[in-house]
Design a protein around this motif. Structure first.
Motif, mmCIF file in Angstrom:
data_model
loop_
_atom_site.group_PDB
_atom_site.id
_atom_site.type_symbol
_atom_site.label_atom_id
_atom_site.label_comp_id
_atom_site.label_asym_id
_atom_site.label_seq_id
_atom_site.Cartn_x
_atom_site.Cartn_y
_atom_site.Cartn_z
ATOM 1 N N SER A 87 0.894 -1.101 -0.048
ATOM 2 C CA SER A 87 0.110 0.213 0.085
ATOM 3 C C SER A 87 0.842 1.109 0.068
ATOM 4 N N ILE A 88 0.388 2.381 -0.367
ATOM 5 C CA ILE A 88 0.863 3.648 -0.164
ATOM 6 C C ILE A 88 1.682 3.842 1.287
ATOM 7 N N LEU A 89 0.779 3.415 2.385
ATOM 8 C CA LEU A 89 1.238 3.494 3.589
ATOM 9 C C LEU A 89 2.619 2.736 3.774
ATOM 10 N N GLY A 90 2.698 1.620 2.970
ATOM 11 C CA GLY A 90 4.036 0.976 3.191
ATOM 12 C C GLY A 90 5.273 1.662 2.551
ATOM 13 N N MET A 112 1.998 9.271 8.995
ATOM 14 C CA MET A 112 1.908 10.459 8.472
ATOM 15 C C MET A 112 1.525 10.200 6.740
ATOM 16 N N THR A 113 0.674 10.940 6.108
ATOM 17 C CA THR A 113 0.548 10.738 4.728
ATOM 18 C C THR A 113 1.805 11.638 4.045
ATOM 19 N N MET A 114 2.064 11.261 2.699
ATOM 20 C CA MET A 114 3.107 12.088 2.079
ATOM 21 C C MET A 114 2.875 13.472 2.051
ATOM 22 N N CYS A 115 1.476 13.719 1.812
ATOM 23 C CA CYS A 115 1.012 15.104 1.638
ATOM 24 C C CYS A 115 1.197 15.746 3.047
ATOM 25 N N LEU A 143 1.952 0.906 12.962
ATOM 26 C CA LEU A 143 0.482 0.819 12.544
ATOM 27 C C LEU A 143 0.424 1.813 11.256
ATOM 28 N N PRO A 144 -0.068 1.196 10.277
ATOM 29 C CA PRO A 144 -0.359 2.002 9.113
ATOM 30 C C PRO A 144 -1.150 3.148 9.082
#
Length: 137
Positions: A6-9, A104-107, A99-100
């Motif tokens: 996932s993106i969170l990975g 933080m998000t990349m934004c 935990l995913p």
């Protein structure tokens, strides 16, 4: 970790990469056994012991002078520069949370790094404002 891609990975990998860059340690370092890992190693040190975990080569000579140890190099940094480094490490820790959903998000990373850069370049934002804003998003 070990779950679906996932993106969170990707955020996790980015956080670990930052931790590796600034500490000079790999997640597979012999120091990390049992419950201790790179993420927790840095998290436990922040903010008071940040200088103790940073790699001597993490900062350029233009910033630290001809310091031979991190203690010397750290003393050559302004308070604002020290706070910016701590903020970057806090971002890395937030990105590499276990935990995913806690990452933080990349934004958010982009916004925080931009604030750090603005602060570092003295465009009016204080490092304290960055620190207080870091986890309020």
């Amino acid at each position: 970790m070990g779950g679906r891609v996932s993106i969170l990975g990707d955020v996790y990998s980015f956080g670990i990469l930052l931790l590796e860059i600034f500490t000079g340690k790999r997640p597979t370092d012999k120091l990390f056994q049992e419950d201790l890992n790179l993420h927790h190693f840095v998290k436990m040190a922040l903010p008071e012991r940040a200088m103790e975990i940073l790699d001597n080569s993490a900062l350029c000579e233009e910033v630290t002078g001809k310091a031979k140890t991190w203690h010397e190099g750290w003393r050559n940094l302004t308070i604002e520069q020290q706070e910016c480094l701590i903020c970057v490490l806090q971002i890395a820790v937030a990105c590499s949370a276990d935990l995913p959903q806690d990452r933080m998000t990349m934004c958010q990373v982009d916004r925080e790094v931009s604030m750090i850069m603005d602060s570092f370049l003295h465009t009016g934002l204080s490092s304290q404002a960055i620190s207080s804003h870091l986890f309020s998003s």
